[in-house]
Design an enzyme around this catalytic site. Structure first.
Site, PDB file in Angstrom:
ATOM      1  N   ARG A 169       0.840  -1.208   0.000  1.00 50.12           N
ATOM      2  CA  ARG A 169       0.000   0.000   0.000  1.00 50.12           C
ATOM      3  C   ARG A 169       0.871   1.253   0.000  1.00 50.12           C
ATOM      4  O   ARG A 169       0.579   2.237  -0.647  1.00 50.12           O
ATOM      5  CB  ARG A 169      -0.942  -0.006   1.202  1.00 50.12           C
ATOM      6  CG  ARG A 169      -2.257  -0.732   0.969  1.00 50.12           C
ATOM      7  CD  ARG A 169      -2.087  -2.141   0.424  1.00 50.12           C
ATOM      8  NE  ARG A 169      -3.330  -2.848   0.243  1.00 50.12           N
ATOM      9  CZ  ARG A 169      -3.892  -3.647   1.151  1.00 50.12           C
ATOM     10  NH1 ARG A 169      -3.268  -3.885   2.301  1.00 50.12           N
ATOM     11  NH2 ARG A 169      -5.031  -4.250   0.900  1.00 50.12           N
ATOM     12  N   ASP A 198       0.218  -6.721  -3.591  1.00 45.49           N
ATOM     13  CA  ASP A 198      -1.197  -6.390  -3.378  1.00 45.49           C
ATOM     14  C   ASP A 198      -1.577  -5.410  -4.469  1.00 45.49           C
ATOM     15  O   ASP A 198      -0.698  -4.936  -5.208  1.00 45.49           O
ATOM     16  CB  ASP A 198      -1.428  -5.767  -1.984  1.00 45.49           C
ATOM     17  CG  ASP A 198      -2.833  -6.062  -1.464  1.00 45.49           C
ATOM     18  OD1 ASP A 198      -3.805  -5.726  -2.152  1.00 45.49           O
ATOM     19  OD2 ASP A 198      -2.961  -6.646  -0.368  1.00 45.49           O
ATOM     20  N   HIS A 275      -6.605  -9.943  -4.240  1.00 41.73           N
ATOM     21  CA  HIS A 275      -5.669  -8.847  -3.957  1.00 41.73           C
ATOM     22  C   HIS A 275      -4.531  -8.837  -4.984  1.00 41.73           C
ATOM     23  O   HIS A 275      -3.368  -8.641  -4.622  1.00 41.73           O
ATOM     24  CB  HIS A 275      -5.081  -8.986  -2.542  1.00 41.73           C
ATOM     25  CG  HIS A 275      -6.010  -8.519  -1.460  1.00 41.73           C
ATOM     26  ND1 HIS A 275      -6.230  -7.195  -1.161  1.00 41.73           N
ATOM     27  CD2 HIS A 275      -6.802  -9.216  -0.602  1.00 41.73           C
ATOM     28  CE1 HIS A 275      -7.105  -7.081  -0.166  1.00 41.73           C
ATOM     29  NE2 HIS A 275      -7.471  -8.298   0.187  1.00 41.73           N
ATOM     30  N   GLU A 330      -9.812 -12.683   0.989  1.00 37.71           N
ATOM     31  CA  GLU A 330     -10.710 -11.710   0.362  1.00 37.71           C
ATOM     32  C   GLU A 330     -10.728 -11.746  -1.172  1.00 37.71           C
ATOM     33  O   GLU A 330     -10.835 -10.699  -1.809  1.00 37.71           O
ATOM     34  CB  GLU A 330     -10.354 -10.297   0.832  1.00 37.71           C
ATOM     35  CG  GLU A 330     -10.516 -10.132   2.326  1.00 37.71           C
ATOM     36  CD  GLU A 330     -10.157  -8.731   2.819  1.00 37.71           C
ATOM     37  OE1 GLU A 330     -10.946  -8.189   3.613  1.00 37.71           O
ATOM     38  OE2 GLU A 330      -9.103  -8.200   2.445  1.00 37.71           O
TER      39      GLU A 330
HETATM   40  C1  ACM Z   1      -6.514  -9.351   5.937  1.00 36.28           C
HETATM   41  O1  ACM Z   1      -6.548  -8.514   6.842  1.00 36.28           O
HETATM   42  N1  ACM Z   1      -7.223  -9.167   4.831  1.00 36.28           N
HETATM   43  C2  ACM Z   1      -5.725 -10.562   6.049  1.00 36.28           C
END
Ligand code: ACM
Ligand code: ZN
Length: 687
Positions: A169, A198, A275, A330
């Site tokens: 990030r 990511d 991600h 996610e």
């Molecule tokens: C996470 O916090 N998405 C592992």
């Protein structure tokens, strides 16, 4: 878990334990040069008589059974010692791997400080290294030259004590990582988890796929927040507006060497299948529709597996870590539903759901990683659709996934919300913008990784704990350190110290002191001595007429945020800074409840406080009406109040609706109209 029997070893010290504990208690307030001031608190401490003094020139250290690098480390440390080859010359003797050390756990050590000399015995160099960390903290990094005599028999509670770095990030330099390795070592942490990939940027040189670092590592916006508002997601490294960066393999080798000398294993994370926006943007052929849009790899295409395996081969060649973190959290999975390759794969493999398709990818990747002699670790979503046979789970959505995995015989690292350092550590009005609610030092410290349902037999699968810092709102290294320290101290103590020695009141002054030490060393820690603490209203129960009274719901509360169910709104507990503190109740519909006061009585005041936090969709209701009734059938309205908080204000706010009246009533109806997503309310106060 370690097998070293500390009790037996302590018996050899031939001092009655009663006397030991009495003395220990009286020494706890020692100001400096004392083992009682260190973090994590050692397993067993026996106070001695007198003090040991390190001369300004330093002590002479004799080292046996350890590497030249270890001797070098001591010589260069703040203890300012000189290594001697003659044991008789030395006033510090460090002996590794002798017969006497056989019963000491791998990472444990035995330290005796007497007026004339210091002795360290350990079965491994790592244990001896931790004895040095204890001495460094006792001397406040060499500042105090006189330290209390004592005997310490120490070993960790858990073998895995980790700290996580999200360098995607916002990219942080290798120098930043190296600086944090020193702090980690001081805290006896032994795993550095690098979240290298990511959507916000790929951060690792991969020779076979140069666009990962010439394109996917760069973006036309400096901060993550600015970037999320701009349409061009990635840009060429040579673009004049490019922000970002990546580690070359040489950078990583430098970090690895530094970490190894401090007994820290660096675990690389390559995210899949979700991600992964940056990777599919650079190599669209591994996305479902071949355009590189979306955030997931396509598990239907063989090209995806070739891509991931080629990358993992380079990662495995570079990182010696036994664990390779493959992410797994996610994944959106949306494109998989209509992708012909994904659908064909599901048919061919007999997969009945998208979760099983994800599990197919994870299992296949696990096989590949296992074939290289390594094991995978992944976020707890890897449990969905069936866990890969040898996988270790990082439990982040609470501890339930971890407990489930332990019960199925898998190894687990606990890293739930309490250990999320991206949460605000103090009152939101004085802290930088962050996500995830309130996570103070005490919240982090009080986390207990051992659920009562875990049996003694199963405990061996609980490898330890890890704190995570996601950096969406953490754009600078100074800000990252501010979020890491002192909460990392708390995680270190949970990971190392005995459960029975954990005590927040005793820990906090040590944390203040260690913050001061780290600040002197150039770390930008949070100022713990200026901590405001939780929302004042939440600190003490409130007495009122409706406390303990029955509440009937006309519309249900949210199943995800029930707090204590139907007793929540009259339990006398007001909420804190976060709706996740089990004092706030969430509602996706209107709040429409009737409180039965038990008997007819005078009612003069009805009030309720609501939270406003637009980030996660929490809004004050549009209006709140209060009605009262003597018989529960005929109600009289005593008024309606309207919200005046602008939905667009991004900050955490609280709004109290209150009405005064002068009525005889047994029933009070409160109806708050939900204008948006969630309502969160902590109590309905009646007086
Ligand atoms: C996470 O916090 N998405 C592992
Ligand atoms: Zn697909």
């Amino acid at each position: 878990m370690n097998t070293f029997n500390l009790t037996r070893l302590l018996c050899c010290l031939a001092t009655a334990s009663m006397l030991f504990f009495a003395q220990a208690a009286s020494s706890e307030n020692a100001i400096s040069g004392s083992v009682y001031n260190i973090i994590p608190i050692p397993a067993n401490i026996q106070p001695g008589k007198g003090t040991f003094t390190l001369t300004e020139q330093g002590a002479k250290v004799y080292v046996q059974g350890a590497s030249a690098a270890f001797s070098n480390y001591i010589q260069q440390s703040a203890l300012k010692c000189k290594v001697t080859k003659k044991r008789s010359d030395a006033n510090i003797a460090i002996v590794v791997g002798s017969k006497a050390s056989k019963k000491i756990a791998t990472e444990g050590y035995f330290l005796t400080i007497s007026p004339k000399r210091i002795d360290v015995v350990a079965s491994t160099e790592q244990g001896a290294f931790y004895a040095i960390q204890t001495l460094l903290q006792m001397t406040q990094m060499g500042e105090l030259r006189t330290i209390d005599c004592c005997t310490v028999a120490d070993e960790p509670r858990f073998p895995y004590r980790g700290l996580h770095f999200d360098v995607s990030r916002h990219f942080f330099s290798k120098e930043f990582l190296i600086k944090q390795i020193d702090a980690m070592a001081l805290l006896k942490l032994n795993r550095m988890h690098l979240h290298l990939t990511d959507g916000a940027g790929w951060r690792l040189q991969i020779d076979r796929y140069p666009r990962l670092t010439s394109f996917a590592a760069w973006r036309p916006a400096k901060t993550w927040q600015e970037w999320t508002k701009c349409e061009t997601k990635y840009c060429d490294q040579n673009d004049p507006d490019a922000h970002g960066g990546f580690y070359t393999k040489d950078d990583i080798r430098e970090v690895l060497a530094y970490a190894e000398s401090r007994h820290i294993t660096v675990i690389p994370e390559i995210e899949m299948p979700g991600h992964s926006e940056e990777a599919v943007a650079a190599y669209p052929e591994v996305s479902c529709d071949g355009t590189g849009k979306g955030g997931d790899f396509c598990p239907g295409k063989e090209a995806t597996f070739q891509f991931l395996e080629n990358i993992l081969s380079e990662v495995i060649d570079l990182f010696p870590s036994h664990y390779i973190h493959i992410g797994g959290d996610e994944a959106g999975k949306g494109a998989w539903k209509t992708c012909p390759d994904c659908q064909r794969r599901m048919k061919e493999e007999g997969l009945n759901s998208l979760d099983e398709l994800q599990s197919y990818l994870i299992r296949r990747i696990e096989k590949f990683v296992n074939s290289k002699g390594r094991d995978i670790i992944g976020w707890d979503e890897i449990l969905e659709g069936g866990l890969a046979p040898n996988a270790t789970v990082m439990s982040w959505r609470g501890t339930s996934g971890g407990i489930k995995a332990i019960k199925a015989g898998h190894d687990v690292v606990m890293t739930p919300g309490e250990l999320y350092l991206d949460h605000t550590q103090d009152a939101p009005f004085k802290e930088p913008m962050s996500i995830g609610g309130y996570g103070s030092l005490q919240v982090t410290y009080d986390f207990n990784p051992v659920d009562p349902s875990i049996t003694q037999q199963e405990l061996k699968h609980l490898l330890g704990v890890q704190a995570n810092l996601w950096t969406e709102y953490v754009p600078t290294p100074e800000h990252a350190e501010y979020m890491y320290y002192p909460r990392t101290f708390a995680v270190a103590e949970t990971g190392w110290s005995r459960a029975e020695d954990k005590n927040y009141e005793k820990f906090r002054p040590r944390a203040v002191e260690l913050c001061n030490i780290l600040q002197k060393l150039g770390y930008n820690t949070f100022d713990l001595s200026n901590e405001y603490g939780n929302r004042r209203e939440s600190l003490q129960p409130v007495q009122h007429l409706a406390k303990g009274c029955k509440v009937t719901y006309q519309q249900p509360f949210s199943k995800a945020w029930p707090s204590h169910g139907a007793t929540t709104l009259t339990d006398g507990e007001l909420g804190g800074w976060t709706y996740a503190d089990h004092k706030w109740q969430g509602l996706l519909k209107d709040l429409d409840v009737v409180i039965d006061l038990g008997k007819l009585q005078p009612v003069h005041y009805v009030g309720a406080t609501f939270m406003h936090l637009p980030g996660p969709g929490v809004y004050v209701p549009r209006s709140m009406q209060v009605e009262v009734s003597a018989d529960g059938k005929n109600y009289e309205s005593i008024g309606t109040l309207w919200n005046d908080i602008d939905d667009k204000i991004p900050d955490l706010l609280f709004k109290t609706f209150s009405l005064t009246c002068n009525r005889q009533a047994r029933y009070v109806r409160v109806h708050a109209v939900n204008g948006k997503e969630f309502i969160f309310v902590d109590e309905i106060i009646v007086n």
